[in-house]
Structure formats: structure tokens, C-alpha cells
Design a protein around this motif. Sequence first.
Motif, PDB file in Angstrom:
ATOM      1  N   ILE A   1       0.818  -1.217   0.000  1.00  0.00           N
ATOM      2  CA  ILE A   1       0.000   0.000   0.000  1.00  0.00           C
ATOM      3  C   ILE A   1       0.848   1.263   0.000  1.00  0.00           C
ATOM      4  N   SER A   2       2.044   1.184   0.612  1.00  0.00           N
ATOM      5  CA  SER A   2       2.878   2.385   0.695  1.00  0.00           C
ATOM      6  C   SER A   2       3.427   2.780  -0.660  1.00  0.00           C
ATOM      7  N   SER A   3       3.202   1.937  -1.675  1.00  0.00           N
ATOM      8  CA  SER A   3       3.770   2.274  -2.974  1.00  0.00           C
ATOM      9  C   SER A   3       3.153   3.565  -3.509  1.00  0.00           C
TER      10      SER A   3
ATOM     11  N   VAL B   1      -3.144   6.122  -7.293  1.00  0.00           N
ATOM     12  CA  VAL B   1      -3.994   5.199  -6.536  1.00  0.00           C
ATOM     13  C   VAL B   1      -4.558   4.150  -7.485  1.00  0.00           C
ATOM     14  N   ILE B   2      -4.989   4.598  -8.666  1.00  0.00           N
ATOM     15  CA  ILE B   2      -5.518   3.647  -9.647  1.00  0.00           C
ATOM     16  C   ILE B   2      -4.429   2.669 -10.063  1.00  0.00           C
TER      17      ILE B   2
ATOM     18  N   ARG C   1       7.456  -1.249  -7.624  1.00  0.00           N
ATOM     19  CA  ARG C   1       7.764  -0.288  -6.572  1.00  0.00           C
ATOM     20  C   ARG C   1       6.515  -0.070  -5.760  1.00  0.00           C
ATOM     21  N   VAL C   2       6.373  -0.500  -4.560  1.00  0.00           N
ATOM     22  CA  VAL C   2       7.314  -1.284  -3.770  1.00  0.00           C
ATOM     23  C   VAL C   2       6.622  -2.570  -3.318  1.00  0.00           C
ATOM     24  N   LEU C   3       7.418  -3.582  -2.991  1.00  0.00           N
ATOM     25  CA  LEU C   3       6.891  -4.871  -2.558  1.00  0.00           C
ATOM     26  C   LEU C   3       7.269  -5.121  -1.112  1.00  0.00           C
TER      27      LEU C   3
END
Lengths: 198, 513
Positions: free
Chosen positions: B24-26, B73-74, B141-143
Motif C-alpha cells: 500500500i505504501s507504494s 492510486v488507480i 515499486r514497492v513490494l
Amino acid sequence: MTEPPPKPDVEPEQMAEAPDPEPKPEPAPAPPAYESKDALRALDPGALRASRLVSCIVSGVAVLGVGAVLVIELIFNWWGQPARVFVWGGFFVLVFVLAWLSLVWTRLSHNATVYRVNDDGLEIRRGVIWRRVISVPRSRIQHTDVAQGPLLRRYGLAQLTVHTAATRTPAVSLWGLAHETATSIREDLRQTGRDDGV
Amino acid sequence: MSEAPTEHPETEAPTEEAPGRLHISSVFFRLGPHVRGLIVPGVVLLFASSSGGWQSWQVWLMLLIVPSTIYEVIQYLTFRYRLRGGELLVTSGLVFKRSRHIGVDRIHSVDLKQGPVHRMLGVAEVKIETAGGSEPEATLRVLRLGDVEALRASLRRAQSAQPGIESAETSAEQAPEIGRESEREILRLGVPELVKLGLVSMRGAAIAAVLVGLAWEMGLFKRIDLRDRIEAIAETAPAWQLAFVGGVIAMSVGLLLVFLSVSWTVVRLYGFRLVEVGENLRLTCGLLTRLTATVPRRRIQLVSVIQTPIHRYFGRVSIRVETASGSADGEQKKVIGQRWFVPILPAERVPEILARIAPRVHLDELDWRPLAPGATGRAVKLALVSALSLGLVVMLFSRPWGLALLPALVVFFCVSEWLDIRRTTWALFDGGIAYRHGVLSRSTTVTFFDKVQTVSVEESPFDRSRGMATLDVDTAGAGASGQRIRIKYLERSTADELYRSLSGQAALTDLRW
């Protein structure tokens, strides 16, 4: 300018080959790439005419340009007499050198360029003074291009370019092959069922 | 490309898993560049100018962050990656859908980058590289770290399921490793070694240049008005004081540069570890930003062992490798992947480490051969000509200096050329060709028959009159490390022989990237 381009004797020959294909073209296309595998082969004789034509056009433009400036100078008389002698002398040397390049150098360079396609791959030798032999192994070829500009098309010629993943020599090309030879080499070099290992 | 259809039947086994998603922080990380481009200039303007900030367009540009956020976000919501049918499938987008298929056997490396914030959140940026191209084939970006491990493991499983890969070269060694996460450490660098590396590499000058540039940007120099100060001091103080102060300044600048270089290196490469995971070599380093690069051993195109004079002083060398992926761009590659594969290493450990990186190479056991007998004479003559012409150019500017310099130049050029030719050797071995040269900076470069792309022999008029030639061996990815195999002054017959054997061997072996 320096030499009338040898169009007249080329055109009938080439034209003759294309429209009436009865006498020769049947056996011609296939054998050249396969028959004598290890022998070095020369470029198409038409390539010499083509490169002479290119050279003549370029040097003709150069000579015309410089000549025009000199004639204009003569009319308006910008420089004095002594300078003019040197400049015109230089001009004639230029004409001579360009003529030599177009007539003699093109032939030397044409004769020095030979190639062969064998089991290993493609080998090209070129260079009159600085000579170079380059070998592109079959399995390293990523893709091949056969390109034909208007001039090459006119002579029924083509440029074959072989691309590899190499860093400094990523593309190796042969300018002035007969179009059928170029396509048959391309077919020959195409990898059949071999793993390219990428 | 044309073989794509034939690949499908062979891919019964590979893992079919639920599609993976980004962390989610991606959204936050991907917004970073937008914030830098849109918000920062606006905010700076608002605070910098007393009243007129609202009139400038940069401030209104800040509003664009709203659509950017929605877009990101999309992207986050639609981004999926999965492994299917021997391919890594990366899809994203709602309106403009993008899907990228990357053949698993085409993947050269999976690299990780973790900045300080990444590490706090336990995530990493993943780059997937294939041969060629300056951009990574896919950037995830990012896992989450757990997902990264899962992805790596399933990639490894899928790769070992591909028939083409294990069959060749090193199957015996590879077989027991498949599937298991057996890490074997090859090299670990402690802080003392990194300090030496900092001294060797002297990155200080580059950092200082950046600092000076920054100071210039911020207008520090204009405010201080250095020149007036210096002139004022110079008028009043005696000469010896000036010299003393100048010396102190120069020394402290030098010390500062060394300090910067060392600390930069230590921060950058802190905790350097090179490990062997199956057939892959994995590199990890970094104190703040942690980088992990994976280089499959069989993808190594070129190996060089390099020793500069400072290296020699410390009894160290460095090893660089070239791979076909990622070219020279990208910080990650530049820093560790190619530039500093083994940044610093005690010279006596080279055979041991090299045996782990490139098992086919045994530098000590090679049959090293010299150049043509006349090579020294030619090289010294050339050196003489260049020294004389350089001396003449100097003489054009100042005759006494030119006259004084000329003998020094001649001696230096000739001696270094002479030593260089005497030290230059080459060796053909059952796996490839090795080339060793250099006087001050020495290097040994090795490439392999199955990595050779083109071979050429060049012959200048001077070569021809003395029966010599130059051999040039080109590989993929040659250049990032500045090392290449181009052997001058070979005997013509030797060059031809090498040419034939290299091109013949290269033709026999299929290209293995």
C-alpha cells in the motif's frame, strides 16, 4: 561533374534482367549463397557503378559549389590577382583528387571488400590501407536487415546489415550485394530451431 | 522472438500462483517524484517571496497533485504481477491497460533497493532486468519483503523448470541446489577494508564538486565576496604568512576530500556481502540505502581483475564483471552490479574468489604468451614520436620549459611503453581468452567462447610492413567497466590463428547470455 556517370551502359543491363526472366534468373538466386561455401566472394559488379555514381554526385555538387563561388568572385573581383592564382590552383587539385577518388579509389575499395557465408557465420573483409576482417558467428546474430534505397534499387542492389549484441560492433553491414543474394544470405543466416540462449 | 510458440508446450510445471500486488505504501513512494516536481517549487515560492507568491504559476501547478494522486492510486489498485506459463506477467492500468510478458528464462537479474524509509516499512523496490536496454524490464515499486522472497523463490523454481538452462555448463554442480535456499558466503568486507577502498577510489573529489556546486547555487559565494577579502589580506600580510596559510588550507582541503571519500564509501558499501545462492551471485551493501543485486553466474560476459597503484600499495585488487543487462545506467548497476563487483580484495585471495565467480578461469595455470618480438620497438618508436611532438607543442608556448620537459617526456613515454609491452600477455584456454596489460594500472580481462559476439583482426599499413595485426574481441556489455579485449602488436600468424579459433569456437557454442 568530374566524370559523366556511367548510366547508359548500366541501365539496359539491369532493366534486361528484371522484366524478362527467361534466360538466367531461374538458377541464379539460390546457388550464390550456398554453392561455394568457403570461398570469398566479391560484391556485385553493379555496386562499383553505384558507388561511383554516389561519389560522382557528391563530388559534382562540391565542385559545382566551389566553382560557382570562384566564378562569382571573378565577376565581382573581390580578391587580387596573386590570391586568385592559388585559389584556382587549389580548385584544380580538388577536382583532380575528387576525380581520382571517384574513379580509382572506389574500384580499389570495391575490390578490397569480400565476404563469405559458411557454417560458422558471416565473415567480411574490407579496407585498402587499413584492413579489417570481422567474423560474426551464426548463433550470435540477433536479426538481419536487407535495405534498399532509391539508388541501390535502381541497380538492383541492397545493403545487408547483421545485428548482434556486441558493444562496439552491434551492426555489421555489407553495402552493394545483389538484392537476391542479400535475401538468400539472410535466409541462410536465419537460425533454424537453434536456441539463442537469451 | 520467433520461438515464442515453441516455448509454451514445455511449461507444464511452473508455478501458478495468485497474482501478487504492490504494498500500500507504494502510492506514497510513487508520489515522491510528483511532490518533488509540483509541490516543492510552489511551497518554496510561497515562503520565499513576501507577497507575490500567489500570482506565479508554480503555485497553481500544485493543484495538479490531485489528479496525480488519483492516477497513482488507480495504478496501485490495478497493478498485478504473476508467474504463469514460464512468464512473468505484469499488468496495470484501468483505462489504458498495460501488460508486459517477460519470459522467465530471459530474466537476467532481480535487484533490490531499500532506502531508509523502505526499511522502516519493511518494503523494497524491485527491478527486473533482461538483456540489453538501459531501463529495467519491469520495476515493482514497492513490494513487501516477504513477497520479494516469494517472487524470487518462484522465479528460481520456474527457471530451473526451463529445460534450456540447467542442461548446459554446470549441471552437476547445480543439480542439488535447485529449489533450496542454500546461501554460501563468498566475501564479506568489514569497515577497515572499506576505509582502504575509500582511499583507493578517491570519490572525495566528486563529492566536493557537488558540494561546491550546491553552495554556488545557494549564492553563498556572492555574499562572502571572496576576492575582495583575499586581496585585502594579501596587501597587508607578509609573504611567509600567506604561504603558511595557503599550505594549511590546501592540506585541510585534501584531508577533507579523503575524509569525504572514505565516509561516502563506508556509508555506501557498509556490510558488503557477496553470496552464492544456487547458480546466482548475490551482492548486498549499504548503510542507509540498502542495495541487493543478483547476477546469475552464467550471465557474466567479461571478468576483469584491476589493480591501480594505490591498490598495489595496500596489496589489494578489485574485480569487475560485465553483464548484458542494464547497460551502464542506473545507480544500482553503476555502484555495485558492474563497477564494484568485488570492490576491494587482498591480492592473494584472487584465485579463491575467482574460482567462485567464474569457475572456469584459473589465471595462474594459464599459458601466458607474449606479443610479437618486434612489438617493443614499434611501441617505443611511437612513444618517441608522441613525446617529441608533445615537447614541440610545449616549446611553442615557452621554449625553456619545452627544452626542460622534452627529455623527461621522452624517458617517461618510452619507458612506460616499453614496460607495458613487456607486461602485455594473452592466453587462450579451454573456456575462452584472457588478456593482461598495464604498467601503472594493471588489469587482467577474461571472456568466454560462448560470450564472444564478434571477432575481428585489424591491420594498419605499419602492421602490414612488420607482419603484425590487432585482434579485437567484442562481447555484450563490454564497456561499463572500461575493460575490453583488444590486443595490439600480435604476430600476424598468431592473430589469424586466434581469430580462427575464437570465431570457430564461438560458432560451435550457442550464445548463452
